[in-house]
Design an enzyme around this catalytic site. Structure first.
Site, PDB file in Angstrom:
ATOM      1  N   HIS A  63     -15.755   5.297 -21.237  1.00 36.00           N
ATOM      2  CA  HIS A  63     -16.423   4.022 -20.986  1.00 36.00           C
ATOM      3  C   HIS A  63     -15.681   3.220 -19.933  1.00 36.00           C
ATOM      4  CE1 HIS A  63     -14.020   0.906 -23.477  1.00 36.00           C
ATOM      5  NE2 HIS A  63     -13.246   1.933 -23.234  1.00 36.00           N
ATOM      6  N   CYS A 117     -10.004  -1.878 -20.358  1.00 34.23           N
ATOM      7  CA  CYS A 117      -9.487  -1.153 -21.516  1.00 34.23           C
ATOM      8  C   CYS A 117      -8.275  -0.322 -21.103  1.00 34.23           C
ATOM      9  CB  CYS A 117     -10.576  -0.241 -22.075  1.00 34.23           C
ATOM     10  SG  CYS A 117     -10.075   0.704 -23.533  1.00 34.23           S
ATOM     11  N   GLN A 135     -17.166   0.388 -32.713  1.00 39.40           N
ATOM     12  CA  GLN A 135     -18.015  -0.754 -33.033  1.00 39.40           C
ATOM     13  C   GLN A 135     -19.471  -0.293 -33.083  1.00 39.40           C
ATOM     14  OE1 GLN A 135     -17.124  -3.824 -30.167  1.00 39.40           O
ATOM     15  NE2 GLN A 135     -14.977  -3.884 -30.758  1.00 39.40           N
ATOM     16  N   SER A 158     -15.855  -6.634 -27.984  1.00 35.38           N
ATOM     17  CA  SER A 158     -14.776  -6.384 -27.026  1.00 35.38           C
ATOM     18  C   SER A 158     -15.128  -6.800 -25.610  1.00 35.38           C
ATOM     19  CB  SER A 158     -14.410  -4.899 -27.020  1.00 35.38           C
ATOM     20  OG  SER A 158     -13.905  -4.518 -28.277  1.00 35.38           O
ATOM     21  N   HIS A 161     -19.830  -2.943 -21.760  1.00 35.29           N
ATOM     22  CA  HIS A 161     -19.413  -1.576 -21.429  1.00 35.29           C
ATOM     23  C   HIS A 161     -20.532  -0.816 -20.718  1.00 35.29           C
ATOM     24  CE1 HIS A 161     -16.599  -1.674 -25.063  1.00 35.29           C
ATOM     25  NE2 HIS A 161     -17.520  -2.531 -25.424  1.00 35.29           N
TER      26      HIS A 161
END
Length: 165
Positions: A63, A117, A135, A158, A161
């Site tokens: 991702h 990330c 998630q 978060s 993405h």
């Protein structure tokens, strides 16, 4: 650990990049795809059948994450204090999506320099995971993709993405 039929010092490991088992000798640091000499092949076959997952129900994905000020943890390896809005993060991600879809750049190459990330250092690679490990929003999209397919924008706690299976 059950007897894998391998000579002393050897063990079976799993390559996440190839999704295959390999053989590793901890003392010599040698690794190989083929079993070492003097392996009891019958014991190894029984061990592999019993101890290696078929990876059913699991997928491999990568991702690219763009965080925003309302992300669960609005900081990253790139930026200590992320102040962009969610809308700005989505706009950035849409630009990345266009570049990936046009073939200009791969998700992995772009993730390496642009993802918020820590998986950026592995080209966004998250490895192999099953349901219940990510998630919910991320997981639902990731498991719905075909291998090689890249998602559109996915919103989670978060950040936002792009996911590639």
């Amino acid at each position: 650990m059950a007897d894998a039929g391998l000579p002393s010092g050897w063990e079976v490991r799993h390559s996440n990049s190839k999704n295959l088992p390999y053989f590793f000798n901890a003392s010599s640091k040698e690794s190989r795809w083929e079993p070492p000499d003097e392996t009891d092949v019958d014991k190894l076959k029984a061990y592999m059948a019993q101890n290696t997952q078929k990876r059913e129900g699991k997928i491999h994905a990568a991702h690219l994450l763009v965080k925003h000020k309302d992300s669960r943890r609005p900081s990253s390896w790139k930026e200590e204090n992320i102040t962009r809005t969610k809308e700005e993060a989505i706009d950035i991600l849409i630009g990345y999506e266009r570049r990936i879809q046009s073939g200009e750049v791969s998700l992995g190459d772009l993730a390496q320099s642009e993802s918020d990330c820590s998986s950026a250092r592995k080209n966004g690679d998250l490895g192999i995971f099953g349901k219940g490990e990510m998630q919910k929003e991320f997981e639902e999209v990731a498991f719905g993709l075909e291998p090689g397919q890249v998602s559109g924008v996915v919103d989670t706690a978060s950040g936002v993405h792009l996911i590639q299976r």
